[in-house]
Design a protein around this motif. Structure first.
Motif, PDB file in Angstrom:
ATOM      1  N   ALA A  91       0.857  -1.188   0.000  1.00  0.00           N
ATOM      2  CA  ALA A  91       0.000   0.000   0.000  1.00  0.00           C
ATOM      3  C   ALA A  91       0.890   1.234   0.000  1.00  0.00           C
ATOM      4  O   ALA A  91       1.122   1.877   1.028  1.00  0.00           O
ATOM      5  N   VAL A 291     -10.341   1.443  10.608  1.00  0.00           N
ATOM      6  CA  VAL A 291     -10.180   2.056   9.288  1.00  0.00           C
ATOM      7  C   VAL A 291     -11.510   2.671   8.874  1.00  0.00           C
ATOM      8  O   VAL A 291     -12.555   2.015   8.943  1.00  0.00           O
ATOM      9  N   MET A 311      -7.149  -4.940   0.189  1.00  0.00           N
ATOM     10  CA  MET A 311      -8.032  -3.785   0.073  1.00  0.00           C
ATOM     11  C   MET A 311      -9.342  -4.129  -0.625  1.00  0.00           C
ATOM     12  O   MET A 311     -10.399  -3.575  -0.282  1.00  0.00           O
ATOM     13  N   MET A 329      -5.939   6.154  -0.114  1.00  0.00           N
ATOM     14  CA  MET A 329      -5.580   5.741   1.242  1.00  0.00           C
ATOM     15  C   MET A 329      -5.135   6.982   1.988  1.00  0.00           C
ATOM     16  O   MET A 329      -4.246   7.708   1.537  1.00  0.00           O
ATOM     17  N   VAL A 345      -4.142  -4.012   3.982  1.00  0.00           N
ATOM     18  CA  VAL A 345      -4.267  -3.022   5.051  1.00  0.00           C
ATOM     19  C   VAL A 345      -3.035  -3.133   5.947  1.00  0.00           C
ATOM     20  O   VAL A 345      -2.627  -4.230   6.325  1.00  0.00           O
ATOM     21  N   THR A 349      -2.829   2.465   7.494  1.00  0.00           N
ATOM     22  CA  THR A 349      -4.104   2.604   6.785  1.00  0.00           C
ATOM     23  C   THR A 349      -5.176   3.095   7.748  1.00  0.00           C
ATOM     24  O   THR A 349      -5.814   2.307   8.453  1.00  0.00           O
ATOM     25  N   VAL A 352      -9.829   4.785   3.896  1.00  0.00           N
ATOM     26  CA  VAL A 352      -9.912   4.435   2.476  1.00  0.00           C
ATOM     27  C   VAL A 352     -11.124   5.156   1.906  1.00  0.00           C
ATOM     28  O   VAL A 352     -12.249   4.976   2.398  1.00  0.00           O
TER      29      VAL A 352
END
Length: 581
Positions: A91, A291, A311, A329, A345, A349, A352
């Motif tokens: 990521a 998240v 993701m 992100m 993730v 993170t 999103v």
């Protein structure tokens, strides 16, 4: 007593778009079919893998150990089988792969044996080690290993411990719902940080657009009998930046060249304090995080997600709308577009955002800078972004450093207000990357030069040592020759010059005689040594050894004949050859 508030320079007030994702409580994201857990999830060194393919792991088991002090451990998010330890897409804006542990869950979600500890019964150094081994890092986005920040400056006592609950980035609400639902654990985690730093005062800063979180935190502080002060700060981006929040709450300006602990202040995110408490009081390492899933989705919400969850499994929980074309992100101000939804993730993170042309319309074409100065007015670090832009565009990277390029926190305020739609932050990131690349090349060149100079120095030293050894050997041989006795017949008889016109002069003959005498003396001494050795040594195979010695003596005799005096060779040369009659 109300805490006096200060202001930081600059900042903007974008639309917050926070309401849609706080309507529901935190949800528990289901386990995916496979987890891809990157070993490098913090600033600092990459942990070393501790598992092999085929190995069975349990939930919370250590799978990557910290390789140095500024590093943090990584753990298995659930029980299952390690399928591979391999490179997997990360990521990151680059989309480059990173070494990851691939785990197939077994569905039992079986924990390791957890051992709670009381941090007050342990020395501070041991508590910091436990936090490092539990993988506690800054969950506000910087992911700096928290144990490394829990050491106060030796000369300056910590006066203020700041717990950051501002969460100024638009769309993001993970800290908001965490404070609403788990305020007591945040307060207990703050006590751990306070005790380790011996802080005199604890200040919890929350933006005033989160009244529910402010109320929940104040209630938890009162219930636990702590003397913390929960402060509602004005909503202004980027008030959630550590330096900006420290300025607002304490009035202290943290220079770029110093750490905040040198001014007697340290700052931690509320989620970091929460995970620190869970790590010590419950023996639970960091294997999940809250998240925010929001944007162009049917069901925006905050989810507690296992680290390593792909993701695409996460975004499916929100029900992306048909016109969703990208995913960010982080927030819209400082986040980046996720290059591949196969990326997992990680600890960084926090949000999103599903994007669409309606939600995030394409940027208008970039136009020339008109030097309006709007970017300088909103810069929270009092830089001159328009000057940095010109120098970065001209690739004059030396000038960008003179204008304090590396003080830029890339908050995006300048790009947000630019009437010419110039992506200023992108220019600054480009300039930083170029400077870093050139610095790496310079360091590599210096290292190569150092290796070359060391090699040359070593060769010169070896040559000098060899020359010294040869000189000592030659001196020893000369001493031995001078010390050897000269035989009486070593001096050749030289004929009278008148009788032999080819004979050398007396001076030359004397020199030649001395040289010849030395050579003959050496040969005689060698023969004597060989004879003495032959007489002293009586091996079983006498005939074979004697033959070898005879060969050696013959070789010495041949060398002696080769060293005849010049006069004898001259006589031989003057003798006319015999001709057949």
């Amino acid at each position: 007593m109300l805490q006096k508030l200060f202001r930081f320079k600059g900042g903007v007030k974008p639309d917050t778009n926070k309401a849609p994702s706080v309507q529901d409580p935190i949800g528990q994201a289901p386990l995916p079919a496979r987890l891809y857990v990157p070993l490098h999830q913090s600033i600092g060194g990459a942990p070393n893998p501790l598992v092999q393919p085929g190995e069975q792991v349990r939930k919370g088991q250590l799978i990557g150990s910290a390789d140095r002090w500024v590093s943090s451990a990584v753990h298995a998010p659930t029980s299952g089988t390690v399928l591979a330890v391999e490179e997997h897409v990360a990521a990151h804006p680059s989309g480059l792969p990173t070494l990851s542990v691939v785990i197939e869950p077994d569905g039992r979600d079986e924990w390791i044996d957890r051992v709670p500890v009381d941090h007050r019964s342990l020395p501070p150094e041991r508590v910091r080690e436990l936090l490092r081994d539990a993988g506690v890092v800054g969950l506000g986005g910087a992911v700096f290993p928290s144990h490394a920040k829990l050491t106060a400056a030796k000369a300056v006592p910590v006066e203020h411990l700041v717990i950051n609950g501002a969460e100024c980035e638009p769309f993001m609400t993970c800290d908001d719902v965490l404070m609403r639902e788990r305020a007591e654990e945040i307060v207990r985690g703050s006590a751990i940080f306070r005790d380790l730093l011996a802080a005199r005062q604890v200040l919890i800063g929350i933006e005033d657009n989160k009244p529910e979180a402010v109320a929940a935190m104040r209630e938890a502080v009162d219930r636990l009998g702590e003397d913390y002060e929960v402060v509602a700060v004005p909503t202004r981006y980027p008030a959630g930046g550590a330096k900006q929040l420290i300025r607002v709450l304490t009035g202290k300006e943290v220079p770029a060249s110093k750490r905040s602990t040198e001014l007697g202040v340290q700052c931690f995110n509320v989620a970091t304090a929460y995970t620190a408490y869970r790590a010590l009081a419950h023996g639970e390492p960091v294997i999940s995080r809250i998240v925010t899933l929001t944007g162009n989705v049917e069901h925006p919400r905050n989810w507690e997600v296992r680290l390593g969850t792909p993701m695409h499994d996460l975004v499916a929980l929100g029900g992306p709308k048909a016109d969703t074309g990208s995913y960010l992100m982080g927030g819209p101000m400082m986040g980046f577009e996720i290059p591949d939804l196969a990326a997992p993730v990680v600890k960084a993170t926090n949000c999103v955002i599903a994007g669409s042309p309606t939600l995030f319309p394409p940027s208008p074409p970039e136009m020339p800078c008109i030097r309006c100065g709007a970017c300088a007015e909103v810069c929270p670090h009092e830089l001159q972004p328009f000057e940095l832009y010109w120098f970065a565009r001209a690739r004059n990277f030396g000038k960008t450093q003179e204008y304090y390029l590396f003080d830029c926190i890339e908050c995006g305020c300048c790009s947000y207000v630019c009437p010419s739609h110039i992506p200023l932050v992108q220019y600054f990131r480009f300039a930083k990357s170029e400077i870093w690349a050139r610095e790496r090349e310079k360091q590599a060149a210096e290292a190569a030069k150092e290796r070359f100079e060391l090699r040359n120095a070593r060769e010169e030293r070896e040559q000098a040592e060899k020359a010294e050894r040869l000189a000592k050997a030659a001196a020893a041989r000369t001493s031995e020759r001078k010390a050897a006795p000269m035989p009486a017949d070593a001096v050749p008889v030289v004929a009278d010059a008148a009788a032999n016109p080819l004979a050398p002069s007396p001076e030359v003959a004397a020199l030649a005689s001395d040289a010849e005498a030395i050579k003959k003396a050496t040969i005689v001494a060698a023969m004597e040594r060989a004879r003495a050795q032959r007489e002293a040594v009586r091996p079983r195979n006498t005939e074979r050894l004697s033959a070898e010695q005879e060969k050696e003596i013959a070789a010495i005799e041949a060398r002696r004949r080769a060293l005849q005096p010049d006069a004898e060779r001259a006589d031989a040369a003057s003798t006319p050859p015999r001709t057949a009659e």
